[in-house]
Design a protein around this motif. Sequence first.
Motif, PDB file in Angstrom:
ATOM      1  N   MET A   1      24.626 -30.025  14.070  1.00 64.87           N
ATOM      2  CA  MET A   1      25.102 -31.363  13.799  1.00 64.87           C
ATOM      3  C   MET A   1      26.399 -31.277  13.015  1.00 64.87           C
ATOM      4  SD  MET A   1      21.739 -33.561  12.907  1.00 64.87           S
ATOM      5  CE  MET A   1      20.549 -32.325  12.476  1.00 64.87           C
ATOM      6  N   SER A   2      27.237 -32.214  13.226  1.00 70.02           N
ATOM      7  CA  SER A   2      28.535 -32.199  12.573  1.00 70.02           C
ATOM      8  C   SER A   2      28.645 -33.347  11.585  1.00 70.02           C
ATOM      9  CB  SER A   2      29.635 -32.323  13.631  1.00 70.02           C
ATOM     10  OG  SER A   2      29.600 -33.617  14.206  1.00 70.02           O
ATOM     11  N   ASN A   3      29.791 -33.450  10.953  1.00 76.51           N
ATOM     12  CA  ASN A   3      30.037 -34.563  10.039  1.00 76.51           C
ATOM     13  C   ASN A   3      30.255 -35.866  10.797  1.00 76.51           C
ATOM     14  OD1 ASN A   3      29.849 -32.983   7.744  1.00 76.51           O
ATOM     15  ND2 ASN A   3      31.990 -32.401   7.845  1.00 76.51           N
ATOM     16  N   TYR A   4      30.580 -35.770  12.090  1.00 81.20           N
ATOM     17  CA  TYR A   4      30.865 -36.959  12.877  1.00 81.20           C
ATOM     18  C   TYR A   4      29.622 -37.553  13.528  1.00 81.20           C
ATOM     19  CZ  TYR A   4      35.492 -35.093  12.242  1.00 81.20           C
ATOM     20  OH  TYR A   4      36.629 -34.598  11.685  1.00 81.20           O
ATOM     21  N   ASN A   5      28.645 -36.726  13.813  1.00 81.77           N
ATOM     22  CA  ASN A   5      27.424 -37.184  14.464  1.00 81.77           C
ATOM     23  C   ASN A   5      26.235 -36.746  13.627  1.00 81.77           C
ATOM     24  OD1 ASN A   5      25.440 -38.036  16.159  1.00 81.77           O
ATOM     25  ND2 ASN A   5      26.092 -36.815  17.906  1.00 81.77           N
ATOM     26  N   GLN A   6      25.472 -37.683  13.146  1.00 83.25           N
ATOM     27  CA  GLN A   6      24.349 -37.381  12.263  1.00 83.25           C
ATOM     28  C   GLN A   6      23.041 -37.164  13.020  1.00 83.25           C
ATOM     29  OE1 GLN A   6      24.992 -36.800   9.038  1.00 83.25           O
ATOM     30  NE2 GLN A   6      27.094 -37.203   9.583  1.00 83.25           N
ATOM     31  N   ARG A   7      23.066 -37.315  14.345  1.00 85.28           N
ATOM     32  CA  ARG A   7      21.865 -37.083  15.149  1.00 85.28           C
ATOM     33  C   ARG A   7      21.989 -35.730  15.832  1.00 85.28           C
ATOM     34  NH1 ARG A   7      20.885 -41.662  19.181  1.00 85.28           N
ATOM     35  NH2 ARG A   7      22.827 -40.836  19.946  1.00 85.28           N
ATOM     36  N   GLY A   8      20.856 -35.060  16.018  1.00 80.88           N
ATOM     37  CA  GLY A   8      20.920 -33.758  16.665  1.00 80.88           C
ATOM     38  C   GLY A   8      19.656 -33.411  17.418  1.00 80.88           C
ATOM     39  N   VAL A   9      19.804 -32.464  18.329  1.00 83.91           N
ATOM     40  CA  VAL A   9      18.693 -31.932  19.103  1.00 83.91           C
ATOM     41  C   VAL A   9      18.702 -30.427  18.921  1.00 83.91           C
ATOM     42  CG1 VAL A   9      17.656 -31.703  21.388  1.00 83.91           C
ATOM     43  CG2 VAL A   9      18.953 -33.758  20.825  1.00 83.91           C
ATOM     44  N   PHE A  10      17.590 -29.893  18.495  1.00 83.44           N
ATOM     45  CA  PHE A  10      17.433 -28.450  18.345  1.00 83.44           C
ATOM     46  C   PHE A  10      16.550 -27.967  19.483  1.00 83.44           C
ATOM     47  CE2 PHE A  10      17.998 -30.281  14.155  1.00 83.44           C
ATOM     48  CZ  PHE A  10      19.076 -29.539  13.680  1.00 83.44           C
ATOM     49  N   LEU A  11      17.010 -26.969  20.204  1.00 83.36           N
ATOM     50  CA  LEU A  11      16.265 -26.455  21.345  1.00 83.36           C
ATOM     51  C   LEU A  11      15.815 -25.033  21.073  1.00 83.36           C
ATOM     52  CD1 LEU A  11      18.724 -27.698  24.084  1.00 83.36           C
ATOM     53  CD2 LEU A  11      16.568 -28.739  23.445  1.00 83.36           C
ATOM     54  N   GLN A  12      14.630 -24.697  21.559  1.00 86.86           N
ATOM     55  CA  GLN A  12      14.116 -23.350  21.399  1.00 86.86           C
ATOM     56  C   GLN A  12      13.352 -22.970  22.660  1.00 86.86           C
ATOM     57  OE1 GLN A  12      11.355 -22.861  18.166  1.00 86.86           O
ATOM     58  NE2 GLN A  12      11.449 -20.648  18.265  1.00 86.86           N
ATOM     59  N   LEU A  32      17.522 -36.660  12.534  1.00 86.61           N
ATOM     60  CA  LEU A  32      18.629 -37.375  11.937  1.00 86.61           C
ATOM     61  C   LEU A  32      18.980 -36.649  10.652  1.00 86.61           C
ATOM     62  CD1 LEU A  32      20.033 -40.069  12.656  1.00 86.61           C
ATOM     63  CD2 LEU A  32      18.536 -41.159  11.024  1.00 86.61           C
ATOM     64  N   LYS A  33      20.248 -36.313  10.467  1.00 86.50           N
ATOM     65  CA  LYS A  33      20.670 -35.569   9.288  1.00 86.50           C
ATOM     66  C   LYS A  33      21.116 -36.533   8.194  1.00 86.50           C
ATOM     67  CE  LYS A  33      24.708 -33.454   9.060  1.00 86.50           C
ATOM     68  NZ  LYS A  33      25.799 -32.503   9.242  1.00 86.50           N
ATOM     69  N   GLU A  34      20.605 -36.294   6.983  1.00 84.07           N
ATOM     70  CA  GLU A  34      21.026 -37.088   5.835  1.00 84.07           C
ATOM     71  C   GLU A  34      21.693 -36.155   4.833  1.00 84.07           C
ATOM     72  OE1 GLU A  34      18.898 -40.471   3.356  1.00 84.07           O
ATOM     73  OE2 GLU A  34      18.167 -38.492   2.794  1.00 84.07           O
ATOM     74  N   GLU A  35      22.872 -36.532   4.430  1.00 84.97           N
ATOM     75  CA  GLU A  35      23.596 -35.733   3.447  1.00 84.97           C
ATOM     76  C   GLU A  35      23.424 -36.356   2.075  1.00 84.97           C
ATOM     77  OE1 GLU A  35      27.657 -34.887   4.484  1.00 84.97           O
ATOM     78  OE2 GLU A  35      27.147 -34.780   6.605  1.00 84.97           O
ATOM     79  N   GLY A  36      23.373 -35.493   1.076  1.00 81.14           N
ATOM     80  CA  GLY A  36      23.246 -35.957  -0.298  1.00 81.14           C
ATOM     81  C   GLY A  36      24.032 -35.036  -1.213  1.00 81.14           C
TER      82      GLY A  36
END
Length: 100
Positions: A1-12, A32-36
């Motif tokens: 995930m990047s700073n521009y898109n807070q949603r991501g998919v992790f595949l394994q 959904l990534k939350e930064e703090g």
Amino acid sequence: MSNYNQRGVFLQLLTPSISSPKEVRVSMQFALKEEGYDPENRSATYSLLDSTSREAVSNDGGVTFTMGNTPDVDDDGDIDAQDKAVLIALAKAYSKIINP
């Protein structure tokens, strides 16, 4: 995930079972990534929210996949065959990558 898109998919790509060597299993985690910020350590913190996992399974070496329940991936308000088709296409494409 990047700073521009807070949603991501992790595949394994999971290992096949001993009883079915042609089995291909792809695990998908949606988050959904939350930064703090941690003031004590003066560093950025990251956490994953709304994490859900799904698994696509193929018993014919990755030609066709099946899935259980699927989320609304196109955000049109309903869970339909198109949502499932998108996730199966993602699993099929990912299973073809030799060294992710």
